[in-house]
Design an enzyme around this catalytic site. Sequence first.
Site, PDB file in Angstrom:
ATOM      1  CB  VAL A 161       2.249   0.279   4.319  1.00 25.12           C
ATOM      2  CG1 VAL A 161       1.703  -1.215   4.731  1.00 25.12           C
ATOM      3  CG2 VAL A 161       2.313   1.321   5.052  1.00 25.12           C
ATOM      4  N   GLY A 204       1.480  -0.475   0.206  1.00 28.05           N
ATOM      5  CA  GLY A 204       0.056   0.081  -0.136  1.00 28.05           C
ATOM      6  C   GLY A 204       1.077   1.032  -0.013  1.00 28.05           C
ATOM      7  CB  SER A 205       2.088   3.610  -1.514  1.00 28.21           C
ATOM      8  OG  SER A 205       0.857   3.832  -3.244  1.00 28.21           O
ATOM      9  N   GLY A 206       0.683   6.536  -0.386  1.00 26.18           N
ATOM     10  CA  GLY A 206      -0.719   7.188  -0.179  1.00 26.18           C
ATOM     11  C   GLY A 206       0.557   7.974   0.538  1.00 26.18           C
ATOM     12  N   GLY A 207      -0.305   9.471   1.136  1.00 26.08           N
ATOM     13  CA  GLY A 207       0.325  10.917   1.330  1.00 26.08           C
ATOM     14  C   GLY A 207       1.610  10.304   1.807  1.00 26.08           C
ATOM     15  CG  ASP A 236      -7.947   9.728  10.103  1.00 33.99           C
ATOM     16  OD1 ASP A 236      -9.616  10.149   9.822  1.00 33.99           O
ATOM     17  OD2 ASP A 236      -6.844   9.891   8.934  1.00 33.99           O
TER      18      ASP A 236
END
Length: 328
Positions: free
Chosen positions: A74, A67-70, A187
């Site tokens: 991961v 996974g990836s994001g801002g 969150d």
Amino acid sequence: MPSPIPVTRLLPRDFGLELGVCSSPLTKQSGDTTLRVPVIAFHGKLACRLWSSVIHWRELRDLEPIGSGGFGLVSRATYLGETVAMKRVRCAKNKLASRQSFWAELNAAHLRHENLVRVIAASTQSNATDDDGVIGTIIMEYAGDLNLQQLIYSAAEPLRRESCVRHATDVARALRHLHAHGVVHLDVKPANVLVSHAGVCKLADFGCSLKLEIARDRDASPRRLEIGGTYTHRAPELLRGEDVTPGADVYSFGVTLWQLFTREPPYEGERQHVLYAVVAFNLRPDLNKPVFNTSGPIKDLISRCWSAEPNQRPSAEQLLTELSELPA
């Protein structure tokens, strides 16, 4: 490099160790920059250890991106013989927010609970060759590839009522433990709840979390609130810049519970319009859905969770009591 952070940000006050003077959590050990936090000697099972401020890079193997994001990337990996998740936190456009997010991930690192994703180790370095912009690395319990968001919206059939209540109960247990130890998540949403192969929900992603003792510091809290959470689940008092309380997590829990039962997005329309309506006109997701016609207690519970007044929302302990009393 992150600014000096008091060791009390990382460990509970009653931890029971002699800490001595520490002006910065960073120190050099064997050529590596690591968090200066006491570490229990390695022995026994990994699950029984306190989280470590040193990552033993030679014990980290078989990295596979999942996974990836801002925030960064991961990966699934093997660490000290066990499957783990590794998060590399990168510096985004807002450098201050990125650094605060990394440190916030460790707010609950000292806690152990079956419904919280456990932090195993953390470091302000990375073992990757392309580590430019990497603020730190966190090794966590691997809780599976599925999150509650996927479970809600990807399943062919609606979730059974008892499954919805069971998942909600897991999240409420996590919140009770967090709040009892002075931590607010800030969150809570389906995407931040991992579902294990055994069907147990574990609250993850503490990048927006805050210790309540810091939230009460008037000089620190306004800057911290800039990091935000997810606008669809954010309590109106936080949108107004008011005090942080455990009730903010309960509000988000209410929206998450609504999603479990309806399998719909909370709002439609432009972000700024939704934010304004939530604060100014008490906008909430629609409770007049057919699914609530036979679920009066659930409808009532959700409505109280997202009350405009934080002190009128149930506590996490009360959530557990009411969820356990729901009719079959």
